[in-house]
Design a protein around this motif. Structure first.
Motif, short mmCIF file in Angstrom:
data_model
loop_
_atom_site.label_atom_id
_atom_site.label_comp_id
_atom_site.label_asym_id
_atom_site.label_seq_id
_atom_site.Cartn_x
_atom_site.Cartn_y
_atom_site.Cartn_z
N SER A 3 7.14 -40.51 85.09
CA SER A 3 5.96 -39.74 85.46
C SER A 3 6.14 -38.29 85.07
O SER A 3 7.21 -37.70 85.25
N ASP A 25 -8.12 -40.69 86.14
CA ASP A 25 -7.88 -40.83 84.70
C ASP A 25 -6.47 -40.32 84.35
O ASP A 25 -5.71 -40.99 83.64
N ALA A 26 -6.12 -39.15 84.87
CA ALA A 26 -4.80 -38.58 84.60
C ALA A 26 -3.69 -39.49 85.14
O ALA A 26 -2.67 -39.70 84.48
N ARG A 29 -2.97 -42.26 82.96
CA ARG A 29 -2.23 -41.83 81.77
C ARG A 29 -0.76 -41.55 82.10
O ARG A 29 -0.01 -41.06 81.25
N HIS A 168 -12.02 -35.40 79.04
CA HIS A 168 -11.05 -36.18 78.27
C HIS A 168 -10.28 -35.32 77.27
O HIS A 168 -9.11 -35.58 76.99
N LEU A 171 -7.37 -33.69 79.15
CA LEU A 171 -6.31 -34.66 79.45
C LEU A 171 -5.63 -35.15 78.17
O LEU A 171 -4.41 -35.38 78.17
N ASP A 172 -6.39 -35.30 77.09
CA ASP A 172 -5.78 -35.67 75.80
C ASP A 172 -4.75 -34.61 75.39
O ASP A 172 -3.65 -34.94 74.93
N GLU A 175 -1.67 -34.82 77.55
CA GLU A 175 -0.90 -36.01 77.18
C GLU A 175 -0.13 -35.77 75.87
O GLU A 175 1.05 -36.09 75.77
N ARG A 176 -0.80 -35.18 74.89
CA ARG A 176 -0.16 -34.90 73.61
C ARG A 176 1.04 -33.96 73.79
O ARG A 176 2.10 -34.17 73.22
N THR A 179 4.05 -35.86 75.65
CA THR A 179 4.56 -37.14 75.13
C THR A 179 5.65 -36.85 74.11
O THR A 179 5.39 -36.19 73.10
#
Length: 181
Positions: A3, A25-26, A29, A168, A171-172, A175-176, A179
């Motif tokens: 996490s 949503d988060a 992900r 979105h 959050l994208d 996430e990018r 990751t």
């Protein structure tokens, strides 16, 4: 998946009313979400704060902690400020940290925490010269500002579409950034 901790900071703009769905949503992900709000946003969501705390598993914060009090959130891997108001964008760019949310993100720049923001302002506000200067200043400090093409595009005053706010994208970006690889 391990996490990652996302601090989601919301300001008093109509899309903040959809923050529960954004948290879900988060979480889907793989983020552990901690919710921070400006004082006005906390007032707007007052009846939902207990439910939002239960959803995240963390207290919702809108104020600085007192000296000597322990931190109640895990360390952030990324911070997203959305919706970010005209006031918050300008205060952050100028280092005016009277509000908890602005103080954390201003300090986050110096700590090297990845920062993403997506404004929510109308087209009249962006005519004020300081707004574009503040966006440029934040970008120069390494903040990913999702504004203009590929981000939030202002509407005319009174013509906002809160449900169309592109959550979105924020959050994208988070996430990018978090990751590996």
């Amino acid at each position: 998946m391990t996490s990652r901790t996302l601090y989601l900071f919301g300001c008093a703009a109509p899309p903040v009313f959809d923050v529960a769905a954004v948290i879900e949503d988060a979480q889907g992900r793989g983020f552990d979400v901690c919710l921070g709000l400006t004082p006005t946003a906390a007032c707007w969501l007052e009846d939902s704060l207990d439910g939002l705390a239960a959803l995240t598993g963390h207290p919702v914060r809108s104020r600085y902690k007192l000296p000597g009090q322990p931190d109640v959130w895990p360390k952030a891997d990324v911070i997203v400020v959305a919706p970010a108001t005209f006031n918050t964008i300008n205060a952050w760019a100028h280092g005016l940290t009277h509000e908890f949310v602005v103080g954390v993100v201003a300090e986050g720049i110096g700590k090297g925490i990845p920062l993403v923001t997506m404004p929510c302002v109308n087209a009249a506000y962006v005519q004020h010269r300081q707004f574009e200067r503040s966006v440029a200043e934040l970008r120069e400090m390494g903040v990913e500002v999702l504004y203009g093409e590929g981000g939030f595009v202002p509407n005319r005053p009174g013509q906002g579409k809160p449900r169309a706010y592109p959550w979105h994208l924020a959050l994208d970006a988070a996430e990018r950034i978090t990751t590996p690889g």
